[in-house]
Design an enzyme around this catalytic site. Structure first.
Site, PDB file in Angstrom:
ATOM      1  N   GLU A 135       0.855  -1.124   0.064  1.00  0.00           N
ATOM      2  CA  GLU A 135       0.021  -0.076  -0.016  1.00  0.00           C
ATOM      3  C   GLU A 135       0.993   1.278  -0.053  1.00  0.00           C
ATOM      4  O   GLU A 135       1.571   1.475   1.078  1.00  0.00           O
ATOM      5  CB  GLU A 135      -0.969  -0.034   1.260  1.00  0.00           C
ATOM      6  CG  GLU A 135      -1.944   1.202   1.310  1.00  0.00           C
ATOM      7  CD  GLU A 135      -2.740   1.431   2.263  1.00  0.00           C
ATOM      8  OE1 GLU A 135      -2.304   0.873   3.595  1.00  0.00           O
ATOM      9  OE2 GLU A 135      -3.467   2.285   2.446  1.00  0.00           O
ATOM     10  N   CYS A 159      -2.057   9.009   2.851  1.00  0.00           N
ATOM     11  CA  CYS A 159      -1.806   8.885   1.471  1.00  0.00           C
ATOM     12  C   CYS A 159      -3.041   9.152   0.618  1.00  0.00           C
ATOM     13  O   CYS A 159      -3.037   9.442  -0.539  1.00  0.00           O
ATOM     14  CB  CYS A 159      -1.236   7.428   1.159  1.00  0.00           C
ATOM     15  SG  CYS A 159      -2.282   6.356   1.568  1.00  0.00           S
TER      16      CYS A 159
END
Ligand code: NDP
Length: 391
Positions: A281, A315
């Site tokens: 990720e 993010c």
């Protein structure tokens, strides 16, 4: 961070102040423990070579605590115990419903200790205390979800053309090496650990060096809830050496990593050598698009925290806007006004909406980006300088 998490956090947006009026009294700047050991196969222990490192408090820059730094021998001990445990199968052969009950107990203990976790996350991660409380309870929700999921992993019967039976069974994968970043230390650890344990796998967690505390605290909860000790190792230490060794070790059957894209690429290459399963990720660059027929009031209300929640260290934080020219001026004016109203301050102050950046390095990087933007012709409409007494 996942889309599901973004949505949940957006729903929570705006409730920061409400939480502060109904939560416990303002948390004192209570000291955490002055030092933390590693957790190697369920046992708290100093590093085999005695190494330690200091962890800073982002709000002040001062030393927060000292943490044992895992080395090769500690990793070796954790991985041997985990792979032996997987071979003997104590956890993976525990029936799925019983495993679920252990995870349900993890959730209960997380809720009982939520305030401790919240204060630790506020002090070590710089998260505003209202957010940190939400995260501690969300961590419990994750374990609750996977407690229910343990006995719902079904196999498949696949139709075959000739007479015969084709059955796909879901089996635990083996030792899981879980590498966690600093932006959501407890939640991201939880997302990785709960799935792995639910399916019967031992875990070896490598928290970020900046934020190891809540992962170490989570190990206590797992052990108190009844997860077998050999299934639980938490090894703080440098990613470039310890993390790299964890990824390269043939006893590891699965790596899950969240962090920088270039680190992820390197991890993927290393995993290829051993044909180790890997989930990554990595960084994100999310746009917020405002059309001319949008509910402008709602867009203006929602967007400041979509950018600046967790001080923008997320993010899936919105990092650019694409706004229809017919609503551009109104949107920009509203967005700037909303941003100026955000309360920057000490994470332990109940009114704070934006805490410090995680480290001096990150602050410097952000300020440098502002300089780059100015040099390329961007206009600053608010902010632009470091604020407060911390980083
Ligand atoms: P890193 O990728 O360097 O660190 C993330 C984790 O990986 C940490 O536990 C780190 O350990 C470990 N690590 C570092 N190098 C290795 C390696 N070679 N092998 C195994 N593990 C390793 O990210 P940063 O913390 O430096 O953040 C940089 C950028 O990454 C951010 O600015 C952001 O763009 C992105 N990021 C994305 C996140 C997301 O949620 N998707 C979360 C965090 C960052 P250690 O802490 O000891 O270095």
């Amino acid at each position: 961070m996942s889309r599901r998490h973004t949505t949940a956090r957006r729903e929570r947006g705006g409730s920061v102040r409400a939480m502060s009026t109904t939560g416990p009294d303002a948390s004192p700047r209570t000291p955490l423990r002055s030092s933390y050991d590693l957790v190697v196969a369920g046992v708290k222990t100093p590093a085999a070579d005695g190494a330690t490192f200091d962890v800073a408090e982002p709000a002040t820059g001062a030393r927060l605590t000292t943490v044992a730094q895992a080395g090769k021998a500690d990793l070796d001990a954790a991985l041997s115990a985990a792979s032996d445990e997987f071979e003997t199968g104590a956890w993976r052969r525990t029936n799925a419903t019983a495993r679920g009950k252990v995870l349900y107990r993890v959730a209960e203990l997380l809720r009982e200790r939520a305030e401790d976790f919240a204060v630790a996350e506020a002090r070590n991660g710089g998260h505003p205390i209202g957010n940190a409380r939400w995260e501690a309870n969300a961590a419990a929700d994750v374990f609750e979800f996977f407690a229910g999921a343990t006995n719902k992993h079904y196999g498949q019967v696949i139709p075959v053309q000739d007479d015969g039976l084709d059955v796909a069974l879901r089996e635990p994968v083996g030792v899981c090496g879980l590498i966690v970043p600093w932006n959501f230390p407890l939640l991201i650890t939880t997302w990785k650990v709960a799935h792995a344990l639910a399916c019967g796998n031992p875990v070896v967690v490598k928290p970020a060096s900046l934020t190891p505390i809540t992962a170490l605290m989570l190990a206590d909860v797992l052990l108190d809830a009844g997860v077998p000790p050999a299934c639980v190792s938490v090894l703080p230490g440098p990613g470039s050496t310890l993390g790299n060794r964890l990824v390269a070790d043939a006893r590891v059957n699965k790596i899950s990593f969240t962090g920088d894209s270039s680190t992820g690429a390197q991890i993927m290459r290393t995993c290829a050598d051993n044909i180790t399963r890997v989930s990554l990720e990595l960084g994100g660059k999310s746009a917020c698009i405002v059309f001319d027929d949008a509910d402008l009031e709602a867009a203006i209300a929602a967007t400041p925290m979509s950018v600046f929640d967790n001080t923008g260290q997320d993010c899936c934080a919105r990092s650019r806007f694409i706004v229809h020219r017919s609503v551009y001026d109104d949107f920009v004016a509203g967005f700037v006004a909303g941003t100026q109203r955000l309360v920057v301050g000490d994470p332990l102050d109940e009114a704070t909406q934006l805490g410090p950046m995680i480290s001096e390095g990150q602050r410097r990087t952000s300020l440098e980006y502002l300089e780059v933007a100015s040099a390329e012709g961007a206009r600053r409409l608010c902010g632009g300088d470091a604020t407060g007494t911390g980083w």
